[in-house]
Design a protein around this motif. Structure first.
Motif, short mmCIF file in Angstrom:
data_model
loop_
_atom_site.label_atom_id
_atom_site.label_comp_id
_atom_site.label_asym_id
_atom_site.label_seq_id
_atom_site.Cartn_x
_atom_site.Cartn_y
_atom_site.Cartn_z
N ALA A 1 -2.34 11.22 2.09
CA ALA A 1 -2.13 10.06 1.22
C ALA A 1 -1.72 8.84 2.05
N GLY A 2 -0.88 9.04 3.04
CA GLY A 2 -0.47 7.95 3.92
C GLY A 2 -1.65 7.40 4.70
N GLN A 3 -2.53 8.28 5.14
CA GLN A 3 -3.72 7.85 5.87
C GLN A 3 -4.62 7.00 4.99
N GLN A 4 -4.73 7.36 3.71
CA GLN A 4 -5.53 6.57 2.77
C GLN A 4 -4.94 5.17 2.58
N VAL A 5 -3.62 5.09 2.51
CA VAL A 5 -2.95 3.79 2.40
C VAL A 5 -3.29 2.95 3.63
N LEU A 6 -3.14 3.55 4.80
CA LEU A 6 -3.44 2.84 6.04
C LEU A 6 -4.89 2.38 6.09
N ASP A 7 -5.81 3.27 5.76
CA ASP A 7 -7.24 2.93 5.82
C ASP A 7 -7.58 1.73 4.94
N ALA A 8 -7.01 1.69 3.73
CA ALA A 8 -7.28 0.57 2.83
C ALA A 8 -6.74 -0.74 3.40
N LYS A 9 -5.53 -0.70 3.97
CA LYS A 9 -4.92 -1.91 4.53
C LYS A 9 -5.66 -2.36 5.79
N VAL A 10 -6.06 -1.41 6.60
CA VAL A 10 -6.80 -1.74 7.82
C VAL A 10 -8.12 -2.41 7.46
N LYS A 11 -8.81 -1.89 6.47
CA LYS A 11 -10.09 -2.48 6.07
C LYS A 11 -9.90 -3.94 5.64
N LEU A 12 -8.87 -4.19 4.86
CA LEU A 12 -8.60 -5.56 4.40
C LEU A 12 -8.42 -6.50 5.59
N LEU A 13 -7.68 -6.07 6.60
CA LEU A 13 -7.41 -6.93 7.76
C LEU A 13 -8.60 -7.03 8.71
N THR A 14 -9.31 -5.94 8.92
CA THR A 14 -10.47 -6.00 9.82
C THR A 14 -11.59 -6.84 9.20
N ASP A 15 -11.73 -6.78 7.87
CA ASP A 15 -12.72 -7.63 7.20
C ASP A 15 -12.40 -9.11 7.40
N ALA A 16 -11.11 -9.41 7.62
CA ALA A 16 -10.69 -10.80 7.83
C ALA A 16 -10.74 -11.20 9.31
N GLY A 17 -11.14 -10.26 10.18
CA GLY A 17 -11.31 -10.58 11.59
C GLY A 17 -10.20 -10.13 12.51
N PHE A 18 -9.21 -9.41 12.00
CA PHE A 18 -8.14 -8.88 12.86
C PHE A 18 -8.59 -7.61 13.54
N THR A 19 -8.01 -7.34 14.69
CA THR A 19 -8.15 -6.05 15.35
C THR A 19 -6.89 -5.27 15.02
N VAL A 20 -7.06 -4.08 14.43
CA VAL A 20 -5.90 -3.37 13.89
C VAL A 20 -5.82 -1.96 14.46
N GLU A 21 -4.61 -1.62 14.92
CA GLU A 21 -4.30 -0.24 15.29
C GLU A 21 -3.49 0.33 14.14
N LYS A 22 -3.78 1.56 13.73
CA LYS A 22 -3.02 2.16 12.65
C LYS A 22 -2.18 3.32 13.18
N ARG A 23 -0.99 3.43 12.61
CA ARG A 23 -0.05 4.47 13.02
C ARG A 23 0.50 5.18 11.79
N LEU A 24 0.46 6.48 11.81
CA LEU A 24 1.06 7.30 10.76
C LEU A 24 2.18 8.11 11.41
N GLU A 25 3.39 7.94 10.92
CA GLU A 25 4.55 8.64 11.46
C GLU A 25 5.27 9.36 10.33
N PHE A 26 6.03 10.38 10.67
CA PHE A 26 6.79 11.14 9.69
C PHE A 26 8.27 10.94 9.95
N GLY A 27 9.00 10.66 8.87
CA GLY A 27 10.44 10.47 8.95
C GLY A 27 10.89 9.38 8.00
N PRO A 28 12.21 9.16 7.91
CA PRO A 28 12.72 8.10 7.04
C PRO A 28 12.19 6.74 7.50
N PRO A 29 11.56 5.97 6.60
CA PRO A 29 10.91 4.72 7.00
C PRO A 29 11.81 3.78 7.79
N ARG A 30 13.05 3.58 7.36
CA ARG A 30 13.91 2.64 8.07
C ARG A 30 14.12 3.06 9.53
#
Length: 142
Positions: A64-93
């Motif tokens: 599910a986290g990977q799907q969130v990342l993929d959608a956000k990455v697509k939005l930014l890459t479509d706008a011309g950004f180069t994006v690295e995505k990271r999925l980590e496990f643990g308390p977000p803060r």
């Protein structure tokens, strides 16, 4: 030299508004961005769940986290950004602060939930408030 920018994201409206702001400021930001999604498996667990089911929960939460990342990455890459995505496990803060500090990011861009009040943030804390006070780099708070 491009500025190393870290952007924590989740599936919330706050994260979407933050990305909208980034898109509107595109000409003022580095073209290189890193999106980070932290999966807090401890929040998903219960004491009575056997270990083999916890692994299944972790795996599904990661997907599910990977799907969130993929959608956000697509939005930014479509706008011309180069994006690295990271999925980590643990308390977000904690994950956000660890990644930002250990990897020496030069800017962290994070949104603050509009529905939480200042008093609630002071009493209970928020991810954005915690991050603001525990990273070494400047924080751009939306």
């Amino acid at each position: 030299m491009d500025v190393k920018i870290l952007i924590p994201v989740d599936g919330s409206a706050t994260a979407s508004r933050t990305l909208d702001k980034i898109l509107s400021l595109k000409e003022h930001l580095s073209n290189q961005l890193t999106l980070l999604h932290a999966v807090d498996v401890d929040r998903l667990s219960y004491r009575m769940i056997p270990d083999f089911q916890m692994e299944m929960i972790r795996e599904n939460a990661g997907k599910a986290g990977q799907q969130v990342l993929d959608a956000k990455v697509k939005l930014l890459t479509d706008a011309g950004f180069t994006v690295e995505k990271r999925l980590e496990f643990g308390p977000p803060r904690q994950v956000i602060c660890r990644v930002a500090n250990e990897e020496k990011f030069q800017l962290l861009v994070i949104g603050r939930r509009e529905s939480t009040g200042e008093i609630r943030d002071v009493l209970f804390g928020s991810v954005a408030n915690y991050v603001l006070h525990n990273v070494a780099c400047p924080v751009l708070l939306f």
